[in-house]
Design a protein around this motif. Sequence first.
Motif: not given
Length: 151
Positions: A16-24, A57-60, A62-65
Amino acid sequence: MSENDNKGCAKAISVRLDSSVYEVIESLANEYGTSKSVIVRLALDQALEKYLGNVRYVDQRQAKKINHNIVVVGNILEDIRRDIRMLGVNINQIAKARNAIQKSSLTFDEYMALIESAPAISKDDITILSRRFDEVIKKVGDLNHVHKNKP
């Protein structure tokens, strides 16, 4: 049965994965035309980077920065472009002045003395000239319009 007998057999595992990891994982699979299983296996084998290149993988946050830094770099590059253009304009002006001096009978020092003795034009003078220019252009346009409409 020894451990070597099972070495070539693939075993299934459910995770089972967190939805954000699954989406990546899903995004990487779609982007590289492979299955999610291959992406997970490569990640577990620490071979994902070799297989897909320098994937990160870049989270939100990091992406903003990163986006902010891209804008800053873009602005700096635009400033540099403008400065280079202004230098080019100045070089052209210098070249034209040199050519004018060479075509005239003036020496460079005489030419510079002539330039320095010329009256300075104020911002107000430029504004007045600009308004007068606009008025003349409007009159020329009006005359052109009247001339075109004459029978």
